[in-house]
Design an enzyme around this catalytic site. Structure first.
Site, mmCIF file in Angstrom:
data_model
loop_
_atom_site.group_PDB
_atom_site.id
_atom_site.type_symbol
_atom_site.label_atom_id
_atom_site.label_comp_id
_atom_site.label_asym_id
_atom_site.label_seq_id
_atom_site.Cartn_x
_atom_site.Cartn_y
_atom_site.Cartn_z
ATOM 1 N N ARG A 31 0.869 -1.186 0.000
ATOM 2 C CA ARG A 31 0.000 0.000 0.000
ATOM 3 C C ARG A 31 0.890 1.215 0.000
ATOM 4 O O ARG A 31 1.583 1.501 0.985
ATOM 5 C CB ARG A 31 -0.907 0.011 1.242
ATOM 6 N N GLY A 32 0.912 1.923 -1.126
ATOM 7 C CA GLY A 32 1.893 2.967 -1.336
ATOM 8 C C GLY A 32 1.885 4.056 -0.303
ATOM 9 O O GLY A 32 2.931 4.496 0.182
ATOM 10 N N GLU A 33 0.722 4.513 0.098
ATOM 11 C CA GLU A 33 0.660 5.628 1.011
ATOM 12 C C GLU A 33 1.163 5.266 2.401
ATOM 13 O O GLU A 33 1.501 6.142 3.187
ATOM 14 C CB GLU A 33 -0.780 6.147 1.111
ATOM 15 N N ASP A 34 1.262 3.940 2.694
ATOM 16 C CA ASP A 34 1.781 3.518 4.001
ATOM 17 C C ASP A 34 3.303 3.436 4.026
ATOM 18 O O ASP A 34 3.937 3.811 4.992
ATOM 19 C CB ASP A 34 1.230 2.132 4.375
ATOM 20 N N GLY A 64 -0.504 3.452 -21.221
ATOM 21 C CA GLY A 64 -1.507 2.943 -22.136
ATOM 22 C C GLY A 64 -2.046 1.595 -21.741
ATOM 23 O O GLY A 64 -3.109 1.197 -22.205
ATOM 24 N N GLU A 98 -4.852 -7.968 -5.658
ATOM 25 C CA GLU A 98 -3.482 -8.518 -5.808
ATOM 26 C C GLU A 98 -3.288 -9.705 -4.882
ATOM 27 O O GLU A 98 -2.758 -10.757 -5.288
ATOM 28 C CB GLU A 98 -2.436 -7.440 -5.479
#
Length: 1086
Positions: A31-34, A64, A98
């Site tokens: 989780r990127g924001e974590d 794309g 995922e």
């Protein structure tokens, strides 16, 4: 909608995922924001630094693409998935999709999953509790999720929370945590498969052959395999393929590539030791400070595991000492593979029997490999087929050359191909040259380099020992040098001991010479190109730089002046063919060591030609009548070859050639005599007189050559005899005398200690195979020849008892008492088999056919008239006389059967004033005695045997006689057939083997069912021997009954007792009385 699409992708691609190549080492789910800003960026860069190819969504998805499809597909194309479960991970629909995809592939395809619990307790993940659970519940309440999806996600969270992973809560050392994760991933990847070849033609068969030597399944020993061959042969390629094939069988493995180059260019050689440990244990924690401490660490650590270690391109012994010091460094079952160009290195570390030598590619493999690189297909394009064959021939099966030339010619027009080939014959391709020259540059001794260059220019195809002699004469220590070249794969030997060299290595050597002076050939050290040599000699351009020169005109003759050689005062090697020199030789170089002159036009060598330094003179197809008008002492000459000199009438005076080792005079039909001085050549090893059809005989002195190893007389059609003196040639190992007039094999040949190969009188082969046939050929009824076999060397080759029965007489010298007893037992078995064998052969001559009084035994087998009541056997007698014939009167014969005192065995023998009888007797089939002390010549030996047999027995009685000399450890075996045709030479064999004081046993062998009652032996000497009566105690034996299953016991120690013997000897003992002569004309009674 997104959930349905994701599940469709999973279902659609899962069935195809098994065989798809993996694009990524690691898929990162987070989780990127974590965590991205701090932890994830650090983890990602660490993975990259470790050479691990990691996927993360913002880096790898191309613009794309639909993010969902690309992301989910990337999971299936990864080997490992790292899931960073942070506090808000379960609050993301993407993260849960995922996770669902990752866990699905884990269950179906075995994807490796590594969870990292970042500030989250694994129990909270399993139960969806705490902050992690709160985030998951927010996701469920925020987006529409059906019951089935929620249930699946909860199950996946429970499963991932149950997998052992890394728990990072309140960590104080994030760098150490990330290092642990990277090391874990490295171990899990076990990324050890190596790239082998773009087109692995011929690799599989070679890998199979080499792998067999490793004995993987059958041995727990530590084994070392050497892969050896010249540069460019594909040693590394084969090692890589083996590494990939068997690597998974070991607990740890490491492949160190190109050690030679690394060792030369890097000072940090310790890093090679560290790499071994890093590869095997998947860690970089080992710290090695220097080579010596590294040895101890390697030994300590590697000995605990089963390891596969490949050391590629090893060039120095120090490299092996640093990386695999001994077998004790490695755990049981470990395997070490070493690729090298130097066989000596393998021998130094004990690799003798497990060396796989890479051979050149065959024509079909070469063509296929070349075609893949030149045409991108397995065979040539039709228009290029002929030129492709030419390239294949030039490359000589060297994979490197095939690849390089194929790639080089791949985009060339057909018109260019021939020009390229012409250029390559003069100037080798730089890339191939560079690779091959590594081996030459690795020669540390200047003499080894000089030897290589001499061979490349002049000696390919010549006998190895001859080249050694020549180059030793040049001071190059060629014995050692050529061995080094062989070990470095720079030269090879064929099955005829001829030196061979790969064409590309030859061209590489010649290119080195060319580069000495590219534009002025007269300044080069060696010359071999015809046009350059002719230009130099025709224009008198010779210089001191020239050490070797070859000029060959096979189809025409070129005339030159000797002055052209005047300035070449360092010339030591000269090879001419089709060349005629005019002028004065007095200024010709005196440094010449090798003179090879095909078609020498003179009838005699020029008197002024200084030849004192010559080691080898080869003047084949010459016009010589004699080599020197006036003999000169040539102390250095080792080889003289005047073959095909058809006008040669005389050999040189050999006393002037004291160190000659090889004399070769093949096809010299005018030669009628070999100088008797040849006997003075104490170092001569080889004489080859093949097809010297005018030669009538050999000088007697030739047999004095104790050093001679090879004598070839093949085609000498007028030589009709080899002397018995042949046995004086103590070192003779090869005798070839086929197509001669010789009809009789010398008897002494079987006495030769070292003879190994024979071709003579129709017999051809190794002595162990030929000797039995030669011996049997002597045994024909018209040939009274005794077979003498020394020691047991040839006994085994004589074969079965049936084969031994073909011999008239067999005399054996044994090496020990045990061996003596063994052969006595063997020969007894043979003689008892005579009856069976006689049924298969023609009848032999009988005693009545023999008339020579001095070469005839008397054998008389008469039926007696005394009946043995106890067994109803008929009493018979047998009289055998060897040596001078002494007719036994009728009265004597009749007296044999007049029993006295209830015993048999008394008979009368004639005597005179000049003869003396000594008689020994025993109640058995054998008599043991000491040969009487020195007196006079033994004239005759008479055996008298009394025996019985059942009525109507059909088998024959006496099968033969054994004379066993225990003092000399000899056995003489005579069949009954031999006794009927006993010759003077047979008798001489007996007398020569009996010396005064010898302990001897004479044994008469009978057939099945016969009972020997008594055996008496009488020795007749030609003069009175003043000897007192002596008593001989024979072994106390019962009557001997011969049957198929019983062997006659052989007494080992039957001693003769002198006058001091105890007079109270038991009457049960069988007395052997030695009687002296009485008065003239008396008859002795025994």
């Amino acid at each position: 909608m997104l959930q349905v699409m994701a599940r469709d992708i999973i279902k659609k691609e899962s069935s195809n995922m098994t065989n798809q190549p993996k694009m990524y080492d690691v898929f990162l789910s987070f989780r990127g924001e974590d965590s991205r800003a701090k932890f994830m960026s650090h983890l990602y860069s660490s993975l990259q630094n470790a050479g691990i190819y990691a996927f993360r969504d913002d880096d790898e998805i191309q613009r794309g693409d639909q993010i969902s499809m690309s992301l989910l597909r990337a999971i299936g194309l990864s080997r490992i998935s790292i899931i960073v479960l942070s506090t808000n991970y379960a609050n993301s629909r993407w993260c849960m999709l995922e996770l669902e995809r990752i866990m699905e592939i884990r269950r179906t395809l075995g994807l490796v999953v590594v969870p990292v619990f970042y500030e989250v307790d694994p129990a909270e993940v399993r139960r969806q509790e705490g902050q992690f659970g709160k985030a998951f519940k927010e996701l469920i309440s925020t987006i529409p999720v059906d019951v089935s999806t929620e249930s699946n996600w909860r199950r996946e969270l429970f499963d991932i929370g149950s997998i052992a992973g890394f728990v990072l809560i309140n960590s104080r050392n994030e760098s150490a945590d990330i290092k642990n994760i990277v090391e874990c991933v490295t171990r899990l990847l076990d990324r050890k498969e190596l790239f082998v070849a773009e087109h692995p033609v011929g690799v599989e068969s070679r890998v199979t052959a080499a792998t067999k030597l490793l004995n993987i399944q059958k041995s727990e020993d530590v084994l070392i395999l050497g892969i050896w061959g010249m540069g460019g042969m594909g040693k590394t390629t084969i090692a890589k393929a083996i590494y990939n094939q068997i690597g998974s069988m070991f607990e740890g493995r490491s492949f160190l590539l190109n050690i030679r180059e690394f060792w030369q260019t890097h000072t940090n050689q310790v890093s090679l030791q560290q790499k071994v440990l890093s590869d095997v244990y998947k860690t970089t924690t080992f710290k090695i400070h220097n080579i010596e401490s590294g040895k101890n660490i390697l030994k300590e650590r590697l000995s605990q595991n089963t390891v596969l270690l490949v050391l590629d391109d090893v060039s120095e012994l120090d490299q092996l000492r640093a990386l695999c010091g001994s077998h004790q460094w490695f755990g049981p079952g470990s395997r070490i593979i070493i690729t090298t160009r130097d066989l000596h290195l393998l021998k130094s570390c004990g690799v003798y029997y497990r060396v796989y030598r890479i051979e050149e590619m065959g024509e079909s493999e070469s063509l296929e490999l070349f075609s893949w690189h030149a045409f991108n297909q397995s065979s040539p394009i039709e228009d290029f087929a002929t030129h492709s064959t030419d390239v294949i021939a030039y490359a000589g099966g060297l994979p490197l050359a095939l690849q390089v030339l194929g790639s080089y010619l791949s985009d060339c027009e057909i018109t260019v191909w021939q020009k390229v080939l012409d250029k390559l014959k003069c100037i080798p391709h730089d890339e191939v040259q560079k690779k091959l020259k590594v081996s030459f540059d690795g020669l540390k001794d200047i003499t080894e380099k000089q030897i290589f260059l001499d061979i490349a220019c002049f000696f390919i195809g010549m006998d190895r020992s001859d080249v050694i002699q020549i180059l030793n004469g040049c001071g190059l220590f060629a014995d050692i040098g050529i061995k080094v070249l062989e070990e470095r794969s720079l030269v090879t030997l064929d099955n005829k001991n001829k030196l061979r060299m790969h064409d590309l290595l030859r061209d590489m050597g010649r290119q080195i010479i060319y580069e000495e002076s590219p534009f002025d050939p007269e300044d080069r050290s060696r010359l071999w190109r015809c046009d350059e040599v002719v230009d130099i000699l025709s224009n008198d351009k010779g210089t001191r730089a020239i050490k070797g020169l070859a000029l060959e005109f096979p189809k025409k003759t070129l005339s030159l002046n000797t002055m052209a050689f005047e300035k070449m005062n360092k010339l030591r090697l000269l090879k001419l063919a089709g060349v005629r020199l005019k002028g004065d030789y007095k200024n010709f170089t005196t440094d010449l060591r090798w003179l090879y002159w095909h078609g020498f036009s003179e009838t005699c060598a020029p008197a002024k030609f200084q030849q004192g330094s010559l080691v080898a003179v080869i003047l084949k197809y010459s016009n010589l009548k004699q080599i020197w008008n006036k003999s000169k002492v040539l102390e250095n000459l080792k080889i003289l070859n005047l073959s095909h000199s058809r006008d040669l009438t005389k050999t040189p005076e050999f006393s002037f050639l004291p160190n000659l080792e090889k004399l070769i005079l093949k096809d010299c039909p005018s030669l009628s005599k070999v100088s008797h001085s040849i006997g003075s050549l104490h170092k001569l090893l080889l004489i080859n007189l093949t097809d010297c059809t005018g030669l009538r005989k050999l000088p007697r002195n030739i047999y004095k050559l104790k050093s001679l190893e090879t004598l070839i007389l093949s085609g000498c059609s007028m030589i009709d005899k080899l002397e018995e003196d042949l046995e004086q040639m103590e070192s003779l190992t090869t005798l070839v005398a086929d197509k001669t007039a010789i009809t009789k094999v010398p008897f002494s040949i079987v006495k030769s200690k070292r003879i190994g190969y024979i071709s003579l009188c129709g017999f051809k082969g190794f002595s162990r195979d030929v000797f039995p046939s030669i011996i049997w050929s002597w045994m024909s009824p018209s040939n009274n020849v005794i077979s003498r076999v020394k020691t047991s060397l040839f006994i085994s080759s004589l074969g079965t008892s049936k084969d031994l029965l073909k011999l008239r007489v067999l005399c054996v010298e044994c090496g020990s008492q045990l061996q003596l007893n063994q052969y006595v037992a063997k020969f007894l078995d043979v003689l008892k088999a005579t009856n069976c064998y006689k049924k298969e052969v023609s009848a032999i001559a009988t005693a009545s056919q023999i008339s020579d009084i001095h070469a005839t035994p008397l054998i008389d087998d008469s039926i007696g008239h005394v009946h043995i009541s106890r067994s109803k056997n008929y009493l018979k007698s047998l009289l055998i006389q060897m040596g001078t014939k002494c007719p036994v009167s009728t009265m004597t014969k009749e007296s044999i059967f007049q029993p006295a005192d209830g015993t048999w065995g008394s008979f009368l023998l004639p005597s005179d004033n000049k003869s003396n009888w000594f008689t020994f007797s025993c109640k058995s089939c054998s008599v043991s005695f000491d040969v009487p002390m020195k007196g006079s010549f033994l004239k005759s030996m008479t055996l008298f045997v009394v025996y019985s047999s059942p009525d109507k027995i059909t088998s024959e009685g006496c099968q033969g006689v054994l004379i066993i000399n225990y003092t000399k450890a000899t056995i003489q075996t005579y069949k009954s057939d031999t006794l009927t045709s006993f010759g003077n030479e047979d008798w001489q064999t007996i007398t020569s083997n009996l010396e005064p004081g010898n302990k001897v046993e004479v044994m008469v062998v009978f057939g099945e069912g016969f009972i020997v009652e008594k055996t008496t032996i009488s020795l007749l000497y030609d003069e009175l021997i003043n000897t007192k009566m002596e008593l001989c105690d024979a072994v106390d034996e019962e009557d001997v009954i011969v049957s198929e299953s019983d062997n006659v016991d052989v007494p080992v120690d039957n001693s003769v007792t002198g006058p001091a013997q105890d007079e109270n000897t038991s009457e049960d003992k069988h007395e052997c009385i030695m009687y002296r002569k009485r008065k003239r004309g008396d008859m002795k009674t025994l």
